[in-house]
Design an enzyme around this catalytic site. Structure first.
Site, PDB file in Angstrom:
ATOM      1  N   ASN A 116       0.840  -1.200   0.000  1.00  0.00           N
ATOM      2  CA  ASN A 116       0.000   0.000   0.000  1.00  0.00           C
ATOM      3  C   ASN A 116       0.868   1.240   0.000  1.00  0.00           C
ATOM      4  O   ASN A 116       1.971   1.248   0.560  1.00  0.00           O
ATOM      5  CB  ASN A 116      -0.957  -0.012   1.207  1.00  0.00           C
ATOM      6  CG  ASN A 116      -0.388   0.700   2.406  1.00  0.00           C
ATOM      7  OD1 ASN A 116      -0.453   1.927   2.521  1.00  0.00           O
ATOM      8  ND2 ASN A 116       0.204  -0.070   3.326  1.00  0.00           N
ATOM      9  N   PHE A 120      -1.657   8.109   4.472  1.00  0.00           N
ATOM     10  CA  PHE A 120      -2.439   8.703   5.576  1.00  0.00           C
ATOM     11  C   PHE A 120      -3.721   9.355   5.071  1.00  0.00           C
ATOM     12  O   PHE A 120      -4.066  10.480   5.461  1.00  0.00           O
ATOM     13  CB  PHE A 120      -1.613   9.738   6.350  1.00  0.00           C
ATOM     14  CG  PHE A 120      -0.514   9.174   7.210  1.00  0.00           C
ATOM     15  CD1 PHE A 120      -0.335   7.808   7.366  1.00  0.00           C
ATOM     16  CD2 PHE A 120       0.364  10.023   7.866  1.00  0.00           C
ATOM     17  CE1 PHE A 120       0.686   7.300   8.165  1.00  0.00           C
ATOM     18  CE2 PHE A 120       1.384   9.531   8.661  1.00  0.00           C
ATOM     19  CZ  PHE A 120       1.552   8.169   8.815  1.00  0.00           C
ATOM     20  N   SER A 179       5.721   5.001   8.676  1.00  0.00           N
ATOM     21  CA  SER A 179       5.098   4.706   7.386  1.00  0.00           C
ATOM     22  C   SER A 179       6.019   5.167   6.259  1.00  0.00           C
ATOM     23  O   SER A 179       6.544   6.283   6.301  1.00  0.00           O
ATOM     24  CB  SER A 179       3.752   5.430   7.268  1.00  0.00           C
ATOM     25  OG  SER A 179       3.274   5.347   5.936  1.00  0.00           O
ATOM     26  N   ASN A 181       5.039   5.912   3.324  1.00  0.00           N
ATOM     27  CA  ASN A 181       4.207   6.516   2.286  1.00  0.00           C
ATOM     28  C   ASN A 181       3.963   8.012   2.446  1.00  0.00           C
ATOM     29  O   ASN A 181       3.246   8.610   1.653  1.00  0.00           O
ATOM     30  CB  ASN A 181       2.855   5.789   2.235  1.00  0.00           C
ATOM     31  CG  ASN A 181       3.031   4.314   1.949  1.00  0.00           C
ATOM     32  OD1 ASN A 181       3.837   3.937   1.104  1.00  0.00           O
ATOM     33  ND2 ASN A 181       2.312   3.475   2.669  1.00  0.00           N
ATOM     34  N   THR A 182       4.536   8.623   3.479  1.00  0.00           N
ATOM     35  CA  THR A 182       4.531  10.076   3.626  1.00  0.00           C
ATOM     36  C   THR A 182       5.963  10.549   3.474  1.00  0.00           C
ATOM     37  O   THR A 182       6.847  10.092   4.206  1.00  0.00           O
ATOM     38  CB  THR A 182       3.978  10.493   5.009  1.00  0.00           C
ATOM     39  OG1 THR A 182       2.605  10.107   5.085  1.00  0.00           O
ATOM     40  CG2 THR A 182       4.079  11.993   5.207  1.00  0.00           C
ATOM     41  N   LYS A 224       5.444   3.214  17.069  1.00  0.00           N
ATOM     42  CA  LYS A 224       5.410   2.186  16.018  1.00  0.00           C
ATOM     43  C   LYS A 224       6.636   2.345  15.138  1.00  0.00           C
ATOM     44  O   LYS A 224       6.878   3.418  14.577  1.00  0.00           O
ATOM     45  CB  LYS A 224       4.138   2.294  15.184  1.00  0.00           C
ATOM     46  CG  LYS A 224       3.949   1.107  14.234  1.00  0.00           C
ATOM     47  CD  LYS A 224       2.532   1.022  13.709  1.00  0.00           C
ATOM     48  CE  LYS A 224       2.279  -0.259  12.935  1.00  0.00           C
ATOM     49  NZ  LYS A 224       0.886  -0.408  12.503  1.00  0.00           N
ATOM     50  N   ASN A 253       5.853  -1.888  11.556  1.00  0.00           N
ATOM     51  CA  ASN A 253       5.078  -1.336  10.452  1.00  0.00           C
ATOM     52  C   ASN A 253       5.412  -2.109   9.166  1.00  0.00           C
ATOM     53  O   ASN A 253       6.058  -3.148   9.210  1.00  0.00           O
ATOM     54  CB  ASN A 253       5.402   0.155  10.303  1.00  0.00           C
ATOM     55  CG  ASN A 253       4.241   0.979   9.776  1.00  0.00           C
ATOM     56  OD1 ASN A 253       3.483   0.521   8.931  1.00  0.00           O
ATOM     57  ND2 ASN A 253       4.094   2.201  10.269  1.00  0.00           N
TER      58      ASN A 253
END
Length: 345
Positions: A116, A120, A179, A181-182, A224, A253
């Site tokens: 993915n 967010f 994460s 993805n940011t 996390k 994560n």
């Protein structure tokens, strides 16, 4: 039934569209009289031996739903009927954001995995708070992050906003700096900015109002972390946890590694979750547990697709476990299987 009939049908369609369809279906079914009780009868395992007290909170069982599934706290009540001991919502940001452009969610069927790059996507913390006000006894974790447009130098403010808004409505907090993805978010895992962020939140936590009988009301704060950290970085994490005195760690994560994958979508950008993460996440749990002399609790997540996977993480040092991709691939029976396996031990 899920793996034989339901999953093959759902897996014929776009993953993100299926996610929202499934949400709507679960919500609809739970509104039909008797269905909530039916789900509980099918999947919930009630036994005092499953109870765990971790960072001052009593969990009815140690199997939770990881953040990312119910980002906006829209379905936590219904999802709890599948037998979860706790539900983690988020990741939430101060202001709602669309996330990354679609297509951004990919199944890797051959690998029992998902990639993915959602970014967010959520409606913002204020909207989630309104839904959490209607909570009827579900134990909730609040996973918080920063908005994409917020520079890292100002990230602490975003986390503070989410912390203050959620404080009355969640049982524990999770600080998400891992994460992939940011943009640049993982830079906040470096020792100096991470210590500053966690210490700021912990100071705010300890300064929260006291109850009428004079007892302080701080909430557990967990960090996390990514599975891609080196041993040296993991040792830094231990130092930071001990220095800031936060409650514990969630390991792990999603990963940016693509080692050993076979599926067609293996080269897609984003975070990888699911079975390929099983071994590494357990290694991280064991490392943190051993090197810290079990000085703080760990929630184990990553690649739990069987009861044995969950037991391995608990034996490696986790106090609780969470499901995400395993829940999608295996269905709610997995929650029951884990709890049943724990009772047999």
């Amino acid at each position: 039934m899920y793996k034989i009939f339901i999953r093959p049908l759902l897996f014929c369609f776009d993953p993100e569209k299926v996610h929202y369809f499934t949400f709507s279906l679960i919500r609809f079914l739970n509104k039909i009289p008797g269905f909530s009780g039916l789900f509980q009868a099918l999947y919930e395992v009630k036994d005092a031996r499953l109870e765990r007290e971790v960072f001052g909170i009593k969990f009815k069982n140690p199997v939770g739903l990881a953040a990312g599934f119910d980002k906006d706290a829209k379905l936590y009540q219904e999802l709890s009927n599948f037998g979860f001991g706790f539900i983690e919502i988020g990741t939430l940001t101060p202001v709602g954001q669309e996330g990354n452009p679609k297509k951004r969610l990919f199944r890797l069927k051959e690998d029992n995995a998902i990639i993915n790059r959602m970014g967010f996507n959520n409606g913002g913390v204020k909207e989630a708070v309104e839904r959490l006000k209607k909570n009827k006894g579900v134990l909730i974790g609040g996973n918080i992050g920063k908005n994409k447009v917020t520079p890292n130098e100002e990230a602490v403010k975003d986390y503070e906003i989410c912390f203050e808004a959620l404080f009355p409505h969640v049982d524990y907090f999770v600080v998400n700096v891992s994460s992939p993805n940011t943009p640049n978010l993982r830079e906040l895992q470096d020792k100096k900015p991470l210590t500053e962020l966690l210490q700021t939140l912990q100071d705010k936590n300890n300064a929260m109002p006291v109850t009428s009988d004079g007892v302080e009301k701080p909430k557990p704060i967990l960090l996390k972390i990514a599975p891609d950290l080196t041993d040296e970085q993991l040792l830094d994490i231990i130092d930071i946890v001990n220095e800031t005195k936060i409650a514990g760690v969630i390991a792990t994560n999603t990963t940016i590694s693509r080692e050993g994958l076979h599926s067609e979508n293996k080269s897609e950008m984003g975070g990888l979750s699911g079975k390929p993460l099983t071994k590494r996440s357990t290694e991280v749990i064991r490392f943190l547990s051993e090197k810290s002399n079990k000085s703080f609790p760990i929630i184990g997540v990553g690649g739990i697709h069987t009861a044995e996977d969950a037991l391995e993480k608990l034996e490696a040092g986790a106090s609780l476990v969470q499901l995400y991709t395993g829940f999608i691939y295996e269905g709610p029976q997995l929650i029951k299987d884990i709890n049943k396996a724990l009772l047999k031990k």
